[in-house]
Design a protein around this motif. Structure first.
Motif, mmCIF file in Angstrom:
data_model
loop_
_atom_site.group_PDB
_atom_site.id
_atom_site.type_symbol
_atom_site.label_atom_id
_atom_site.label_comp_id
_atom_site.label_asym_id
_atom_site.label_seq_id
_atom_site.Cartn_x
_atom_site.Cartn_y
_atom_site.Cartn_z
ATOM 1 N N UNK A 31 0.828 -1.208 0.000
ATOM 2 C CA UNK A 31 0.000 0.000 0.000
ATOM 3 C C UNK A 31 0.860 1.254 0.000
ATOM 4 N N UNK A 32 1.936 1.239 0.766
ATOM 5 C CA UNK A 32 2.838 2.401 0.789
ATOM 6 C C UNK A 32 3.446 2.630 -0.585
ATOM 7 N N UNK A 33 3.927 1.564 -1.209
ATOM 8 C CA UNK A 33 4.515 1.700 -2.549
ATOM 9 C C UNK A 33 3.476 2.199 -3.547
ATOM 10 N N UNK A 34 2.251 1.685 -3.462
ATOM 11 C CA UNK A 34 1.197 2.102 -4.386
ATOM 12 C C UNK A 34 0.808 3.562 -4.188
ATOM 13 N N UNK A 35 0.988 4.076 -2.980
ATOM 14 C CA UNK A 35 0.615 5.469 -2.726
ATOM 15 C C UNK A 35 1.625 6.460 -3.292
ATOM 16 N N UNK A 36 2.845 5.995 -3.569
ATOM 17 C CA UNK A 36 3.864 6.922 -4.084
ATOM 18 C C UNK A 36 4.304 6.605 -5.510
ATOM 19 N N UNK A 37 3.877 5.474 -6.041
ATOM 20 C CA UNK A 37 4.231 5.098 -7.416
ATOM 21 C C UNK A 37 2.963 4.722 -8.173
ATOM 22 N N UNK A 38 3.041 4.759 -9.468
ATOM 23 C CA UNK A 38 1.890 4.425 -10.315
ATOM 24 C C UNK A 38 1.875 2.922 -10.577
ATOM 25 N N UNK A 69 -9.407 3.783 -2.106
ATOM 26 C CA UNK A 69 -10.687 4.437 -1.831
ATOM 27 C C UNK A 69 -10.505 5.720 -1.050
ATOM 28 N N UNK A 70 -9.633 5.697 -0.056
ATOM 29 C CA UNK A 70 -9.419 6.876 0.789
ATOM 30 C C UNK A 70 -8.738 8.003 0.029
ATOM 31 N N UNK A 71 -7.848 7.663 -0.900
ATOM 32 C CA UNK A 71 -7.093 8.690 -1.623
ATOM 33 C C UNK A 71 -7.619 8.943 -3.031
ATOM 34 N N UNK A 72 -8.733 8.324 -3.379
ATOM 35 C CA UNK A 72 -9.311 8.451 -4.723
ATOM 36 C C UNK A 72 -8.300 8.097 -5.810
ATOM 37 N N UNK A 73 -7.569 7.018 -5.589
ATOM 38 C CA UNK A 73 -6.595 6.533 -6.566
ATOM 39 C C UNK A 73 -7.214 5.398 -7.376
ATOM 40 N N UNK A 74 -6.664 5.131 -8.566
ATOM 41 C CA UNK A 74 -7.162 3.983 -9.337
ATOM 42 C C UNK A 74 -6.919 2.677 -8.572
ATOM 43 N N UNK A 75 -7.802 1.721 -8.764
ATOM 44 C CA UNK A 75 -7.690 0.423 -8.083
ATOM 45 C C UNK A 75 -6.425 -0.299 -8.549
ATOM 46 N N UNK A 76 -5.761 -0.973 -7.628
ATOM 47 C CA UNK A 76 -4.560 -1.761 -7.921
ATOM 48 C C UNK A 76 -4.944 -3.231 -7.861
#
Length: 104
Positions: A31-38, A69-76
């Protein structure tokens, strides 16, 4: 590890707790990696995922769904390799063949 993983997959409380805790830690890193990388997809591969892969995948999916969901990012997406024990060897072989057949 495989013996503990097999017992966890059978639902034995102690081993399941150990594998679930490990899975939560891997999920936190994912989750941490997904929050800072695409990152679009994680593929779980390697001998450590051969037996308890479904447990890890579920925890990682849950952590990523909460984060995106919390950051409105695309689903991984999170997938388990078809043959997790041999995935590294297959990937390495593919790179060797690619280098031999299509050198840069």
């Amino acid at each position: 590890f495989d013996a503990v993983a097999r017992r966890a997959v059978r639902g034995e409380e102690g081993p399941l707790g150990l594998i679930a805790e490990s899975a939560r830690k891997v999920a936190a890193v994912a989750a941490t990696a997904a929050s800072i990388m695409d990152i679009e997809m994680y593929v779980l591969a390697g001998s450590g995922f051969a037996v308890p892969g479904a447990i890890y995948a579920e925890h990682i999916r849950q952590a990523l769904d909460e984060l995106t969901g919390a950051l409105s990012l695309p689903r991984v997406a999170v997938e388990l390799a078809h043959n997790p024990r041999d995935a590294a060897a297959v990937g390495a072989s593919a790179l060797v063949l690619q280098g031999a057949l299509a050198p840069r």
